[in-house]
Design an enzyme around this catalytic site. Sequence first.
Site, PDB file in Angstrom:
ATOM      1  N   SER A   1       3.851   5.329  -3.504  1.00 23.27           N
ATOM      2  CA  SER A   1       2.673   5.306  -2.628  1.00 23.27           C
ATOM      3  C   SER A   1       2.827   6.363  -1.537  1.00 23.27           C
ATOM      4  CB  SER A   1       2.551   3.938  -1.964  1.00 23.27           C
ATOM      5  OG  SER A   1       2.520   2.928  -2.936  1.00 23.27           O
TER       6      SER A   1
ATOM      7  N   CYS B   1       2.508  -1.032   6.893  1.00 24.17           N
ATOM      8  CA  CYS B   1       1.338  -0.154   6.839  1.00 24.17           C
ATOM      9  C   CYS B   1       0.148  -0.910   7.430  1.00 24.17           C
ATOM     10  CB  CYS B   1       1.040   0.259   5.405  1.00 24.17           C
ATOM     11  SG  CYS B   1       2.449   1.071   4.627  1.00 24.17           S
TER      12      CYS B   1
ATOM     13  N   ASP C   1      -3.779  -9.527  -8.064  1.00 22.98           N
ATOM     14  CA  ASP C   1      -3.021  -9.085  -6.894  1.00 22.98           C
ATOM     15  C   ASP C   1      -3.872  -9.101  -5.620  1.00 22.98           C
ATOM     16  OD1 ASP C   1      -0.608  -8.137  -5.843  1.00 22.98           O
ATOM     17  OD2 ASP C   1      -1.328  -6.076  -5.861  1.00 22.98           O
TER      18      ASP C   1
END
Length: 396
Positions: free
Chosen positions: A131, A28, A283
């Site tokens: 997602s 992505c 993260d």
Amino acid sequence: MNNTTIAPFAKPLYVMLKPIGAACNLKCTYCYYLDTKNLYKQEHNYKLSDELLEKFIVQYLESQTMALVLFTWHGGEPLLRDISFYKKALALQQRYGRGRQIENSLQTNGTLLTDEWCRFFKENNFLIGISIDGTQRFHDKYRKANNGEPTFGKVIHGIDLLRKHGVEYNIMGVVNNYNVDYPLEFYNFFKQIDSHFIQFAPIVERYPNGDVTEWSVSPEKWGDFLIAIFNEWVKQDIGNYFIQYFDAALANWMKVEPGTCIFAENCGHAGVMEFNGDVYACDHFVSPEYKLGNIREKTLTQMMYSSKQLDFGMDKSKGLSQQCHQCNYKFACNGECPKNRIAVTADGEKINYLCAGYYKFFDHIAPYMDYMKLELDAKRPPANIMCNLDKIKRAL
Ligand code: SF4
Ligand code: SF4
């Protein structure tokens, strides 16, 4: 460890696990995690070993203070590990869980889901996060396979399989420069695919030279996007569709800890463990300066309750600009996530790049939130607002 260190961690210790590091079958455009591979260039594969899996599960279970323990499997793409890996993990959870209630959630791009995976998830009660960035034209703009092919069809097929097998799932969408102008199309798509818990996140990223990437959202458009979805939600969807941003806003209006770290006063409760045992503060901060240690050398408790991690979490409020301190909506926004504090105020202080959008959004929802707060204070459902919108609009 003294009490001052422990106090802000009254929440359960939470560390998400990367069983295949940053490895992914998609590429992505905006992925913040793919670059993490550069940290581990010398590695031949990114697979968490059985030894580290066991160490993690033992320590994670030992560190928990609550009856319910949540494991989160994250990537990269965690379905690049095979089912036998997760079966091993579940067996270890049972062996070391001492009867505790254990739940598993897994975040995936959905393209590798099969009947076999879905049967396994159903049997073992996994919550799956998928997602997807909206309808096909939006999703396929940036979420492409490694070979550049579009992925929308595969994700929808994955969602169909989850539904066929009755697996619980929720949706996570990314808002970028392309879909930000179509908030209602975005929102209605999620409703069409029957997702009642909707999360979305804005893209704010920079090129190495510091310029914001073209796929990032602009602050003003981000504010307008949130407002358009809020206007729709407040009319007819409260109590039926749960949208993380609106839930968090109402929590802060009620002076209750919000369910998302970005709007909390401080953070630092959610670490991440990479495939080689390295543990990081968050993260979004997987880089050498935010490394807390390695599970072979320190326990998860030592790392997550260390003064380094405590400082990381407290920096969220300590690093607020004067503009934030004087802002009417500081209580709701708290400067959002520090990773987005890349703009500069007139006084030269760092501030959230999305500030203008957030201010506009909070200013718009304030009368509605005030009303819902009054309802909750009176022990009435906040959804009552849906019958009284005209009254609120007349008072504006
Ligand atoms: S840095 Fe941002 S994403 Fe990470 S824990 Fe803090 S608020 Fe959450
Ligand atoms: S809206 Fe802007 S000024 Fe207000 S708290 Fe958020 S980032 Fe700070």
